[in-house]
Motif scaffolding. Sequence first.
Motif, mmCIF file in Angstrom:
data_model
loop_
_atom_site.group_PDB
_atom_site.id
_atom_site.type_symbol
_atom_site.label_atom_id
_atom_site.label_comp_id
_atom_site.label_asym_id
_atom_site.label_seq_id
_atom_site.Cartn_x
_atom_site.Cartn_y
_atom_site.Cartn_z
ATOM 1 N N GLY A 105 0.784 -1.181 0.174
ATOM 2 C CA GLY A 105 -0.146 0.174 -0.056
ATOM 3 C C GLY A 105 0.823 1.232 -0.015
ATOM 4 O O GLY A 105 0.077 2.270 -0.034
ATOM 5 N N GLY A 106 2.189 1.173 -0.031
ATOM 6 C CA GLY A 106 2.949 2.443 -0.074
ATOM 7 C C GLY A 106 4.357 2.410 -0.284
ATOM 8 O O GLY A 106 4.781 1.563 -0.605
ATOM 9 N N VAL A 107 5.169 3.275 0.284
ATOM 10 C CA VAL A 107 6.435 3.422 0.615
ATOM 11 C C VAL A 107 6.882 3.836 2.012
ATOM 12 O O VAL A 107 6.333 4.755 2.460
ATOM 13 C CB VAL A 107 7.091 4.172 -0.596
ATOM 14 N N GLU A 108 8.069 3.072 2.422
ATOM 15 C CA GLU A 108 8.573 3.588 3.771
ATOM 16 C C GLU A 108 10.006 4.021 3.395
ATOM 17 O O GLU A 108 10.787 3.782 2.550
ATOM 18 C CB GLU A 108 8.731 2.192 4.340
ATOM 19 N N VAL A 109 10.214 5.155 4.139
ATOM 20 C CA VAL A 109 11.404 5.951 3.969
ATOM 21 C C VAL A 109 12.315 6.089 5.336
ATOM 22 O O VAL A 109 11.491 6.089 6.433
ATOM 23 C CB VAL A 109 11.068 7.543 3.473
ATOM 24 N N ARG A 110 13.497 5.908 5.329
ATOM 25 C CA ARG A 110 14.430 5.750 6.541
ATOM 26 C C ARG A 110 15.625 6.707 6.135
ATOM 27 O O ARG A 110 15.978 7.213 5.033
ATOM 28 C CB ARG A 110 14.620 4.557 7.209
ATOM 29 N N ASN A 111 16.203 7.093 7.412
ATOM 30 C CA ASN A 111 17.512 7.796 7.517
ATOM 31 C C ASN A 111 18.629 6.596 7.379
ATOM 32 O O ASN A 111 18.682 5.975 8.129
ATOM 33 C CB ASN A 111 17.851 8.887 8.507
ATOM 34 N N ALA B 265 2.402 11.627 -5.826
ATOM 35 C CA ALA B 265 2.382 13.110 -5.545
ATOM 36 C C ALA B 265 3.859 13.680 -5.443
ATOM 37 O O ALA B 265 4.218 14.418 -6.058
ATOM 38 C CB ALA B 265 1.444 13.613 -4.905
ATOM 39 N N PHE B 266 4.470 13.025 -4.674
ATOM 40 C CA PHE B 266 5.734 13.512 -4.504
ATOM 41 C C PHE B 266 6.926 13.457 -5.725
ATOM 42 O O PHE B 266 7.577 14.375 -5.992
ATOM 43 C CB PHE B 266 6.588 12.848 -3.146
ATOM 44 N N ILE B 267 6.795 12.156 -6.184
ATOM 45 C CA ILE B 267 7.564 12.045 -7.357
ATOM 46 C C ILE B 267 7.170 13.064 -8.585
ATOM 47 O O ILE B 267 8.053 13.598 -9.173
ATOM 48 C CB ILE B 267 7.605 10.545 -7.935
ATOM 49 N N ALA B 268 5.851 13.148 -8.775
ATOM 50 C CA ALA B 268 5.548 14.105 -9.745
ATOM 51 C C ALA B 268 5.976 15.528 -9.536
ATOM 52 O O ALA B 268 6.545 16.356 -10.238
ATOM 53 C CB ALA B 268 4.026 14.203 -9.716
ATOM 54 N N GLY B 269 6.015 16.035 -8.117
ATOM 55 C CA GLY B 269 6.793 17.274 -7.702
ATOM 56 C C GLY B 269 8.087 17.470 -8.025
ATOM 57 O O GLY B 269 8.689 18.517 -8.314
ATOM 58 N N VAL B 270 8.672 16.354 -7.650
ATOM 59 C CA VAL B 270 10.311 16.251 -8.092
ATOM 60 C C VAL B 270 10.532 16.450 -9.477
ATOM 61 O O VAL B 270 11.276 17.291 -9.789
ATOM 62 C CB VAL B 270 10.871 15.082 -7.438
ATOM 63 N N TYR C 111 4.663 6.550 3.677
ATOM 64 C CA TYR C 111 3.729 7.239 2.734
ATOM 65 C C TYR C 111 2.727 6.194 1.993
ATOM 66 O O TYR C 111 3.149 5.003 1.524
ATOM 67 C CB TYR C 111 4.329 7.819 1.706
ATOM 68 N N THR C 112 1.441 6.508 1.730
ATOM 69 C CA THR C 112 0.516 5.732 0.797
ATOM 70 C C THR C 112 1.176 5.903 -0.678
ATOM 71 O O THR C 112 2.029 6.949 -0.806
ATOM 72 C CB THR C 112 -0.851 6.332 1.090
ATOM 73 N N ASP C 113 0.518 4.899 -1.527
ATOM 74 C CA ASP C 113 1.004 5.077 -3.070
ATOM 75 C C ASP C 113 0.419 6.522 -3.514
ATOM 76 O O ASP C 113 1.187 6.955 -4.307
ATOM 77 C CB ASP C 113 0.165 3.981 -3.619
ATOM 78 N N SER C 114 -0.480 6.799 -3.172
ATOM 79 C CA SER C 114 -0.997 8.406 -3.672
ATOM 80 C C SER C 114 0.026 9.339 -3.359
ATOM 81 O O SER C 114 0.203 10.338 -4.142
ATOM 82 C CB SER C 114 -2.484 8.505 -3.516
ATOM 83 N N GLU C 115 0.352 9.595 -1.714
ATOM 84 C CA GLU C 115 1.322 10.549 -1.473
ATOM 85 C C GLU C 115 2.791 10.380 -2.114
ATOM 86 O O GLU C 115 3.232 11.302 -2.543
ATOM 87 C CB GLU C 115 1.579 10.219 -0.101
#
Length: 66
Positions: free
Chosen positions: A30-36, A54-59, A47-51
């Motif tokens: 259902g999404g993506v996990e991000v870590r340091n 949206a982030f990738i589109a903004g980049v 983040y959900t798939d839609s979030e």
Amino acid sequence: MKMTASGGPWRKSSFSAQTDNCVEFRRIEGGVEVRNSKRPDEASVTYTDSEWRAFIAGVKAGEFDV
């Protein structure tokens, strides 16, 4: 923030290949996990798939350029 028990392999940007100072991400249900990458045992952000889309589109659109 939410810790996720399992997911795919962690990946990092090819731009960060020469350093350990970056963020890593992986696909989860259902999404993506991000870590340091410097603190992999600390909390990650999910983040959900839609979030994430949206982030990738903004980049790609240059919304985060400085």
